[in-house]
Design a protein around this motif. Structure first.
Motif, PDB file in Angstrom:
ATOM      1  N   ARG A  97     -13.282  20.873  -7.556  1.00 49.39           N
ATOM      2  CA  ARG A  97     -11.943  21.042  -8.112  1.00 49.39           C
ATOM      3  C   ARG A  97     -11.776  20.195  -9.368  1.00 49.39           C
ATOM      4  O   ARG A  97     -12.400  19.150  -9.504  1.00 49.39           O
ATOM      5  CB  ARG A  97     -10.901  20.672  -7.057  1.00 49.39           C
ATOM      6  N   PRO A  98     -10.900  20.649 -10.287  1.00 49.10           N
ATOM      7  CA  PRO A  98     -10.770  19.973 -11.582  1.00 49.10           C
ATOM      8  C   PRO A  98     -10.481  18.481 -11.486  1.00 49.10           C
ATOM      9  O   PRO A  98     -11.068  17.676 -12.211  1.00 49.10           O
ATOM     10  CB  PRO A  98      -9.608  20.718 -12.247  1.00 49.10           C
ATOM     11  N   GLY A  99      -9.578  18.091 -10.594  1.00 49.67           N
ATOM     12  CA  GLY A  99      -9.235  16.675 -10.493  1.00 49.67           C
ATOM     13  C   GLY A  99     -10.407  15.817 -10.060  1.00 49.67           C
ATOM     14  O   GLY A  99     -10.531  14.652 -10.466  1.00 49.67           O
ATOM     15  N   HIS A 100     -11.294  16.378  -9.246  1.00 49.85           N
ATOM     16  CA  HIS A 100     -12.470  15.627  -8.815  1.00 49.85           C
ATOM     17  C   HIS A 100     -13.363  15.301 -10.013  1.00 49.85           C
ATOM     18  O   HIS A 100     -13.894  14.195 -10.121  1.00 49.85           O
ATOM     19  CB  HIS A 100     -13.276  16.428  -7.785  1.00 49.85           C
ATOM     20  N   LEU A 101     -13.543  16.290 -10.888  1.00 51.59           N
ATOM     21  CA  LEU A 101     -14.380  16.072 -12.064  1.00 51.59           C
ATOM     22  C   LEU A 101     -13.792  14.960 -12.931  1.00 51.59           C
ATOM     23  O   LEU A 101     -14.503  14.062 -13.389  1.00 51.59           O
ATOM     24  CB  LEU A 101     -14.501  17.371 -12.869  1.00 51.59           C
ATOM     25  N   LYS A 102     -12.488  14.993 -13.144  1.00 52.68           N
ATOM     26  CA  LYS A 102     -11.866  13.975 -13.995  1.00 52.68           C
ATOM     27  C   LYS A 102     -11.967  12.584 -13.368  1.00 52.68           C
ATOM     28  O   LYS A 102     -12.233  11.599 -14.054  1.00 52.68           O
ATOM     29  CB  LYS A 102     -10.404  14.357 -14.261  1.00 52.68           C
ATOM     30  N   ARG A 103     -11.780  12.508 -12.048  1.00 53.51           N
ATOM     31  CA  ARG A 103     -11.947  11.223 -11.352  1.00 53.51           C
ATOM     32  C   ARG A 103     -13.380  10.717 -11.501  1.00 53.51           C
ATOM     33  O   ARG A 103     -13.622   9.535 -11.722  1.00 53.51           O
ATOM     34  CB  ARG A 103     -11.638  11.379  -9.858  1.00 53.51           C
ATOM     35  N   ALA A 104     -14.333  11.635 -11.360  1.00 53.83           N
ATOM     36  CA  ALA A 104     -15.745  11.256 -11.438  1.00 53.83           C
ATOM     37  C   ALA A 104     -16.094  10.730 -12.834  1.00 53.83           C
ATOM     38  O   ALA A 104     -16.751   9.687 -12.967  1.00 53.83           O
ATOM     39  CB  ALA A 104     -16.631  12.449 -11.085  1.00 53.83           C
ATOM     40  N   LEU A 105     -15.658  11.426 -13.861  1.00 47.11           N
ATOM     41  CA  LEU A 105     -15.967  10.994 -15.225  1.00 47.11           C
ATOM     42  C   LEU A 105     -15.318   9.642 -15.522  1.00 47.11           C
ATOM     43  O   LEU A 105     -15.915   8.780 -16.173  1.00 47.11           O
ATOM     44  CB  LEU A 105     -15.507  12.051 -16.232  1.00 47.11           C
ATOM     45  N   ALA A 106     -14.093   9.449 -15.026  1.00 43.56           N
ATOM     46  CA  ALA A 106     -13.408   8.168 -15.222  1.00 43.56           C
ATOM     47  C   ALA A 106     -14.144   7.038 -14.510  1.00 43.56           C
ATOM     48  O   ALA A 106     -14.071   5.880 -14.936  1.00 43.56           O
ATOM     49  CB  ALA A 106     -11.967   8.259 -14.716  1.00 43.56           C
ATOM     50  N   ALA A 107     -14.863   7.374 -13.447  1.00 41.39           N
ATOM     51  CA  ALA A 107     -15.610   6.370 -12.681  1.00 41.39           C
ATOM     52  C   ALA A 107     -16.987   6.086 -13.280  1.00 41.39           C
ATOM     53  O   ALA A 107     -17.736   5.263 -12.747  1.00 41.39           O
ATOM     54  CB  ALA A 107     -15.774   6.840 -11.235  1.00 41.39           C
ATOM     55  N   GLY A 108     -17.324   6.772 -14.360  1.00 39.34           N
ATOM     56  CA  GLY A 108     -18.613   6.542 -14.991  1.00 39.34           C
ATOM     57  C   GLY A 108     -19.740   7.403 -14.463  1.00 39.34           C
ATOM     58  O   GLY A 108     -20.919   7.167 -14.774  1.00 39.34           O
ATOM     59  N   VAL A 109     -19.416   8.417 -13.656  1.00 35.62           N
ATOM     60  CA  VAL A 109     -20.432   9.329 -13.136  1.00 35.62           C
ATOM     61  C   VAL A 109     -21.052  10.117 -14.301  1.00 35.62           C
ATOM     62  O   VAL A 109     -20.344  10.595 -15.184  1.00 35.62           O
ATOM     63  CB  VAL A 109     -19.804  10.291 -12.106  1.00 35.62           C
ATOM     64  N   ARG A 110     -22.379  10.237 -14.292  1.00 32.25           N
ATOM     65  CA  ARG A 110     -23.081  10.881 -15.416  1.00 32.25           C
ATOM     66  C   ARG A 110     -23.393  12.362 -15.166  1.00 32.25           C
ATOM     67  O   ARG A 110     -23.721  13.077 -16.104  1.00 32.25           O
ATOM     68  CB  ARG A 110     -24.402  10.152 -15.696  1.00 32.25           C
ATOM     69  N   GLY A 111     -23.312  12.802 -13.910  1.00 31.57           N
ATOM     70  CA  GLY A 111     -23.609  14.193 -13.601  1.00 31.57           C
ATOM     71  C   GLY A 111     -22.641  14.738 -12.575  1.00 31.57           C
ATOM     72  O   GLY A 111     -22.251  14.023 -11.646  1.00 31.57           O
ATOM     73  N   PHE A 112     -22.246  15.988 -12.741  1.00 34.64           N
ATOM     74  CA  PHE A 112     -21.335  16.635 -11.792  1.00 34.64           C
ATOM     75  C   PHE A 112     -21.855  18.052 -11.591  1.00 34.64           C
ATOM     76  O   PHE A 112     -21.811  18.880 -12.506  1.00 34.64           O
ATOM     77  CB  PHE A 112     -19.907  16.653 -12.358  1.00 34.64           C
ATOM     78  N   VAL A 113     -22.380  18.318 -10.389  1.00 35.08           N
ATOM     79  CA  VAL A 113     -23.201  19.494 -10.144  1.00 35.08           C
ATOM     80  C   VAL A 113     -22.750  20.220  -8.884  1.00 35.08           C
ATOM     81  O   VAL A 113     -22.507  19.579  -7.867  1.00 35.08           O
ATOM     82  CB  VAL A 113     -24.691  19.075  -9.960  1.00 35.08           C
ATOM     83  N   PRO A 114     -22.641  21.558  -8.905  1.00 32.14           N
ATOM     84  CA  PRO A 114     -22.312  22.279  -7.675  1.00 32.14           C
ATOM     85  C   PRO A 114     -23.520  22.345  -6.746  1.00 32.14           C
ATOM     86  O   PRO A 114     -24.664  22.291  -7.201  1.00 32.14           O
ATOM     87  CB  PRO A 114     -21.946  23.680  -8.187  1.00 32.14           C
ATOM     88  N   LYS A 115     -23.250  22.465  -5.439  1.00 32.11           N
ATOM     89  CA  LYS A 115     -24.349  22.532  -4.468  1.00 32.11           C
ATOM     90  C   LYS A 115     -25.135  23.833  -4.565  1.00 32.11           C
ATOM     91  O   LYS A 115     -26.169  23.977  -3.913  1.00 32.11           O
ATOM     92  CB  LYS A 115     -23.809  22.351  -3.049  1.00 32.11           C
ATOM     93  N   THR A 116     -24.656  24.761  -5.375  1.00 32.07           N
ATOM     94  CA  THR A 116     -25.393  26.010  -5.574  1.00 32.07           C
ATOM     95  C   THR A 116     -26.587  25.822  -6.511  1.00 32.07           C
ATOM     96  O   THR A 116     -27.409  26.718  -6.660  1.00 32.07           O
ATOM     97  CB  THR A 116     -24.465  27.092  -6.162  1.00 32.07           C
ATOM     98  N   ALA A 117     -26.703  24.657  -7.139  1.00 33.61           N
ATOM     99  CA  ALA A 117     -27.831  24.392  -8.037  1.00 33.61           C
ATOM    100  C   ALA A 117     -29.135  24.386  -7.246  1.00 33.61           C
ATOM    101  O   ALA A 117     -29.172  23.956  -6.091  1.00 33.61           O
ATOM    102  CB  ALA A 117     -27.646  23.051  -8.743  1.00 33.61           C
ATOM    103  N   SER A 118     -30.202  24.859  -7.867  1.00 33.55           N
ATOM    104  CA  SER A 118     -31.514  24.858  -7.204  1.00 33.55           C
ATOM    105  C   SER A 118     -32.109  23.453  -7.266  1.00 33.55           C
ATOM    106  O   SER A 118     -31.658  22.590  -8.031  1.00 33.55           O
ATOM    107  CB  SER A 118     -32.459  25.829  -7.912  1.00 33.55           C
ATOM    108  N   ALA A 119     -33.133  23.223  -6.451  1.00 33.48           N
ATOM    109  CA  ALA A 119     -33.805  21.920  -6.459  1.00 33.48           C
ATOM    110  C   ALA A 119     -34.419  21.648  -7.826  1.00 33.48           C
ATOM    111  O   ALA A 119     -34.411  20.501  -8.310  1.00 33.48           O
ATOM    112  CB  ALA A 119     -34.879  21.872  -5.367  1.00 33.48           C
ATOM    113  N   GLU A 120     -34.942  22.707  -8.470  1.00 32.99           N
ATOM    114  CA  GLU A 120     -35.536  22.538  -9.803  1.00 32.99           C
ATOM    115  C   GLU A 120     -34.476  22.111 -10.812  1.00 32.99           C
ATOM    116  O   GLU A 120     -34.705  21.215 -11.632  1.00 32.99           O
ATOM    117  CB  GLU A 120     -36.203  23.838 -10.263  1.00 32.99           C
ATOM    118  N   GLN A 121     -33.300  22.754 -10.734  1.00 30.02           N
ATOM    119  CA  GLN A 121     -32.204  22.369 -11.629  1.00 30.02           C
ATOM    120  C   GLN A 121     -31.768  20.930 -11.366  1.00 30.02           C
ATOM    121  O   GLN A 121     -31.544  20.156 -12.295  1.00 30.02           O
ATOM    122  CB  GLN A 121     -31.004  23.313 -11.424  1.00 30.02           C
TER     123      GLN A 121
END
Length: 212
Positions: A97-121
């Protein structure tokens, strides 16, 4: 989980995996361990365990599930930023959800990825984050931009989060070290901003939008 074997890449990126779903975490660890330049040095099933494992094993990158018992991924990222600044953090989530991304970026998180991403990704994103770059899933970024900012103040969001599980005013006041009247005022203001009929509806709306 200790370092993988001896035939390892000498400059392998040390990775912590934190996810409360054992099957997902185990499968991911097995797949990422196939990458020559990645080493899964620890695994965790909760926020507190992730912090303890990170402090014990000092990974280069912590891959954190957003929703974990004890403390969510963003809270773990905030704690790691303060206690282990050399560890870069990234969030993997099925609740983007959008608010989660903004909280994460404010916390200094460098990556925000959905669980649908493959292991290679995911492996490639870990490398990107380790290099000091940032990766945000384009679809999640677009959703965050279109959703706009939360109208709630930091204190309103904090108290709504305490109210989200149905805690009574007296308990919320005790946890927040405020008077019951002050808590009621904050929660009423939050409900008014969101157009909600009461604090429970306001908490539900804020959680759905990722603002708490």
């Amino acid at each position: 989980m200790s370092d993988q074997g001896t035939g390892q890449h000498p400059a392998a990126i040390r990775v912590l995996l934190a996810d409360d779903e054992h099957l997902i975490r185990g499968a991911l660890a097995a797949l990422l361990a196939l990458e020559d330049d990645l080493s899964i040095v620890a695994e965790a099933a909760s926020g507190p365990e992730a912090l303890a494992m990170a402090r014990a094993h000092r990974p280069d990158v912590a891959v954190l599930d957003l929703q974990m018992p004890g403390a969510d991924g963003v809270r773990v990222a905030v704690a790691l930023r303060d206690s282990l600044p050399t560890c870069r953090t990234m969030i993997v989530t099925s609740h983007g959800r959008p608010g989660h991304l903004k909280r994460a970026l404010a916390a200094g998180v460098r990556g925000f990825v959905p669980k649908t991403a493959s292991a290679e990704q995911l492996a490639e994103i870990i490398r990107t984050v380790h290099r000091g770059s940032r990766y945000v899933d384009p679809e999640l970024a677009a959703d965050a931009i279109s959703a706009g900012d939360s109208p709630l103040s930091a204190r309103e969001a904090e108290l709504l989060e305490l109210a989200a599980d149905g805690a009574p005013i007296a308990e919320i006041a005790e946890q927040a070290s405020l008077t019951q009247g002050t808590v009621r005022n904050y929660l009423s203001a939050a409900a008014a901003k969101l157009g909600a009929e009461n604090r429970h509806a306001a908490a539900r709306m804020a959680r759905e939008r990722g603002w708490i």
